[in-house]
Write a protein that holds these residues in place. Structure first.
Motif, PDB file in Angstrom:
ATOM      1  N   VAL A 116      47.431  58.959  73.941  1.00  0.00           N
ATOM      2  CA  VAL A 116      47.705  60.066  74.861  1.00  0.00           C
ATOM      3  C   VAL A 116      46.830  59.867  76.098  1.00  0.00           C
ATOM      4  O   VAL A 116      45.602  59.820  75.995  1.00  0.00           O
ATOM      5  N   VAL A 117      47.461  59.732  77.244  1.00  0.00           N
ATOM      6  CA  VAL A 117      46.739  59.557  78.509  1.00  0.00           C
ATOM      7  C   VAL A 117      46.733  60.917  79.211  1.00  0.00           C
ATOM      8  O   VAL A 117      47.791  61.483  79.503  1.00  0.00           O
ATOM      9  N   VAL A 118      45.534  61.437  79.459  1.00  0.00           N
ATOM     10  CA  VAL A 118      45.379  62.815  79.940  1.00  0.00           C
ATOM     11  C   VAL A 118      44.795  62.818  81.351  1.00  0.00           C
ATOM     12  O   VAL A 118      43.724  62.243  81.583  1.00  0.00           O
ATOM     13  N   THR A 119      45.479  63.467  82.282  1.00  0.00           N
ATOM     14  CA  THR A 119      44.899  63.635  83.615  1.00  0.00           C
ATOM     15  C   THR A 119      44.034  64.894  83.613  1.00  0.00           C
ATOM     16  O   THR A 119      44.536  66.015  83.515  1.00  0.00           O
ATOM     17  N   PRO A 124      47.871  66.527  92.518  1.00  0.00           N
ATOM     18  CA  PRO A 124      49.070  67.233  92.986  1.00  0.00           C
ATOM     19  C   PRO A 124      50.234  67.121  92.005  1.00  0.00           C
ATOM     20  O   PRO A 124      50.273  66.230  91.144  1.00  0.00           O
ATOM     21  N   VAL A 125      51.170  68.025  92.164  1.00  0.00           N
ATOM     22  CA  VAL A 125      52.368  68.033  91.332  1.00  0.00           C
ATOM     23  C   VAL A 125      53.085  66.683  91.433  1.00  0.00           C
ATOM     24  O   VAL A 125      53.292  66.148  92.519  1.00  0.00           O
ATOM     25  N   GLY A 126      53.436  66.133  90.280  1.00  0.00           N
ATOM     26  CA  GLY A 126      54.148  64.866  90.231  1.00  0.00           C
ATOM     27  C   GLY A 126      53.265  63.670  89.962  1.00  0.00           C
ATOM     28  O   GLY A 126      53.765  62.569  89.722  1.00  0.00           O
ATOM     29  N   THR A 127      51.937  63.872  89.950  1.00  0.00           N
ATOM     30  CA  THR A 127      51.027  62.744  89.711  1.00  0.00           C
ATOM     31  C   THR A 127      51.208  62.181  88.310  1.00  0.00           C
ATOM     32  O   THR A 127      51.179  60.967  88.103  1.00  0.00           O
ATOM     33  N   GLY A 128      51.404  63.063  87.328  1.00  0.00           N
ATOM     34  CA  GLY A 128      51.618  62.589  85.966  1.00  0.00           C
ATOM     35  C   GLY A 128      52.847  61.707  85.851  1.00  0.00           C
ATOM     36  O   GLY A 128      52.858  60.731  85.085  1.00  0.00           O
ATOM     37  N   ASP A 129      53.882  62.028  86.631  1.00  0.00           N
ATOM     38  CA  ASP A 129      55.091  61.194  86.628  1.00  0.00           C
ATOM     39  C   ASP A 129      54.769  59.786  87.108  1.00  0.00           C
ATOM     40  O   ASP A 129      55.246  58.788  86.548  1.00  0.00           O
ATOM     41  N   GLU A 130      53.936  59.702  88.153  1.00  0.00           N
ATOM     42  CA  GLU A 130      53.586  58.399  88.703  1.00  0.00           C
ATOM     43  C   GLU A 130      52.666  57.624  87.762  1.00  0.00           C
ATOM     44  O   GLU A 130      52.804  56.401  87.614  1.00  0.00           O
ATOM     45  N   VAL A 131      51.743  58.324  87.114  1.00  0.00           N
ATOM     46  CA  VAL A 131      50.884  57.669  86.129  1.00  0.00           C
ATOM     47  C   VAL A 131      51.731  57.081  85.001  1.00  0.00           C
ATOM     48  O   VAL A 131      51.522  55.937  84.562  1.00  0.00           O
ATOM     49  N   THR A 202      54.208  71.960  85.759  1.00  0.00           N
ATOM     50  CA  THR A 202      53.699  73.331  85.803  1.00  0.00           C
ATOM     51  C   THR A 202      52.188  73.347  85.634  1.00  0.00           C
ATOM     52  O   THR A 202      51.467  74.058  86.351  1.00  0.00           O
ATOM     53  N   SER A 203      51.690  72.559  84.707  1.00  0.00           N
ATOM     54  CA  SER A 203      50.256  72.479  84.469  1.00  0.00           C
ATOM     55  C   SER A 203      49.521  71.996  85.713  1.00  0.00           C
ATOM     56  O   SER A 203      48.473  72.540  86.086  1.00  0.00           O
ATOM     57  N   GLU A 204      50.066  70.988  86.366  1.00  0.00           N
ATOM     58  CA  GLU A 204      49.431  70.468  87.582  1.00  0.00           C
ATOM     59  C   GLU A 204      49.349  71.535  88.669  1.00  0.00           C
ATOM     60  O   GLU A 204      48.350  71.637  89.394  1.00  0.00           O
ATOM     61  N   LEU A 205      50.385  72.345  88.773  1.00  0.00           N
ATOM     62  CA  LEU A 205      50.415  73.374  89.810  1.00  0.00           C
ATOM     63  C   LEU A 205      49.501  74.553  89.472  1.00  0.00           C
ATOM     64  O   LEU A 205      48.929  75.189  90.372  1.00  0.00           O
TER      65      LEU A 205
END
Length: 435
Positions: A116-119, A124-131, A202-205
């Motif tokens: 599990v890779v956790v930011t 910003p919103v969408g960073t997890g998608d890029e990771v 949602t979490s990122e925001l």
């Protein structure tokens, strides 16, 4: 369970240490070999009350380790937290995600088995998608999930905030990742801490929205304080009167020289940039940023006014340099704008801060004189200004202060003292939002 914490800055070091206090095996990773060596000697890179003792106890117990070897730390980890810096990018104010993405690449190369890779960094919103895209591109066959788990740590009380939080936010759509995160936070489940599972975006925001709302409350009460001064009202009574309304709440309604620190300035800017990118501008937040920037500069004008309209050739005693007490953090502190403006106006500045002077030397004008204590700033000074409300500034020997100052002028930007008491003692006293 085993976790790797990438980054030993404020968030990474506090979070990693607190997880180890939960009984989890934690390895904190940093590229800075000198920082890791100091951590091995129990020398903290930041000032946070109680952190050194907790680090020492968990290192001795074998639950907490420090290394520069990311590959070794990640290899057997159940979860890997990205807790690197996301400073404001020059030019547009957006969060600089280069450290986050570089960490994602290295994690991808080091993973073995489901991870599990956790930011943990504020992103910003969408960073997890890029990771997720970065890791998938480097390791198409890897088993992993990317989760958002923002931090809500206040400098000066970060350990308590982690161990007894108002809430934990976890953003993931993966049931497998949820089970891992539940296990990591099992101790908090046992004390019935609210844990909110949301989508990743949602979490990122949530993180940005929360910090921006608090910054807005601070800016609001500061503007109300200015109005109070014009109409003869007391801002503290106004704050109490509105804060007793359960819909508003009493926190973050204390007037002062403006917000600073590692979170609010960069997070408000990043949210403004994100909103513009998605064609949903946040006009209120844009105004908050502008008003707060202007306020810091206006505080120097109050000091100059207290010195009779000019500080040229005069000495000003400055008490407190960090953006808040119980930290050594100078990032975006109001003192930077205030002291710089005073020096540029011709003042000689003598300053003291219990923890922040080493960092202040890197950010303040070269001519500032740093003193051993509060009283050492005062001999011959034409005005004393309280910028940060350290506890030791709340109980100064005011008769001694008056005897040391060349003129009994105090500008109290944190409203530490009572105007009536200061008047009785013969001070020319200036505060915020009070008659």
């Amino acid at each position: 369970m085993r976790i790797a914490m990438i980054g030993t800055g404020y968030v990474g070091l506090v979070s990693g240490t607190c997880f180890s206090e939960f009984g989890i095996d934690v390895t904190c990773v940093d590229k800075d070999a000198a920082k890791i060596e100091k951590l091995h000697q129990n020398v903290m890179p930041i000032y946070e009350p109680g952190l050194d003792d907790m680090v020492a106890a968990n290192v001795e117990a074998g639950r907490l380790a420090f290394t520069t070897d990311l590959k070794a730390a990640v290899k057997d980890a159940d979860a890997v937290f990205i807790a690197v810096g996301t400073p404001s990018r020059r030019g547009d104010g957006h969060a600089d995600l280069s450290y986050v993405y570089a960490a994602a690449e290295e994690i991808a190369d080091a993973m073995t088995g489901y991870t599990v890779v956790v930011t943990k960094s504020t992103v910003p919103v969408g960073t997890g998608d890029e990771v997720e895209r970065i890791i998938r591109a480097r390791r198409p066959d890897a088993e992993f999930d990317v989760v958002s788990n923002p931090e809500f740590l206040r400098e000066g009380s970060a350990i308590n905030d982690f161990m007894r939080p108002d809430r934990v936010v976890i953003g993931t759509e993966s049931e497998k990742a949820r089970k891992v995160m539940k296990q990591l936070y099992r101790v908090l489940y046992l004390i019935e801490t609210p844990i909110a599972f949301t989508s990743r975006r949602t979490s990122e925001l949530i993180k940005y929205a929360g910090n921006t709302f608090l910054a807005t409350k601070i800016t609001f009460i500061n503007e109300i304080a200015d109005l109070c001064e014009k109409v003869g009202a007391d801002v503290h009574d106004v704050a109490k009167g509105i804060g007793l309304d359960g819909r508003i709440g009493k926190k973050f309604l204390h007037p002062g020289p403006g917000y600073g620190g590692s979170c609010f300035p960069k997070d408000t800017l990043a949210l403004v940039k994100t909103a513009r990118d998605y064609d949903a501008p946040l006009r209120i937040v844009e105004t908050v940023v502008a008003v707060n920037d202007a306020r810091k500069k206006q505080m120097a004008e109050r000091v100059i006014a207290a010195c009779g309209g000019s500080v040229k050739g005069r000495t000003v005693a400055v008490l407190g340099l960090t953006f808040k007490p119980n930290t050594d953090d100078m990032r975006d502190s109001p003192s930077i704008d205030i002291v710089t403006a005073l020096v540029e106006a011709g003042a000689a500045v003598k300053a003291f801060d219990p923890e922040g002077m080493e960092e202040a030397r890197k950010l303040l004008p070269a001519g500032v004189e740093y003193c051993k204590d509060a009283y050492a700033t005062m001999p011959g000074a034409h005005c004393a200004v309280i910028i940060t409300e350290w506890n030791e500034f709340r109980a100064l020997d005011l008769k001694k202060v008056k005897s040391l100052l060349a003129s009994p002028a105090i500008v109290d930007l944190r409203n530490v003292y009572a105007p009536e008491e200061m008047a009785e003692l013969g001070f020319a006293y200036t505060s915020i939002g009070r008659p």
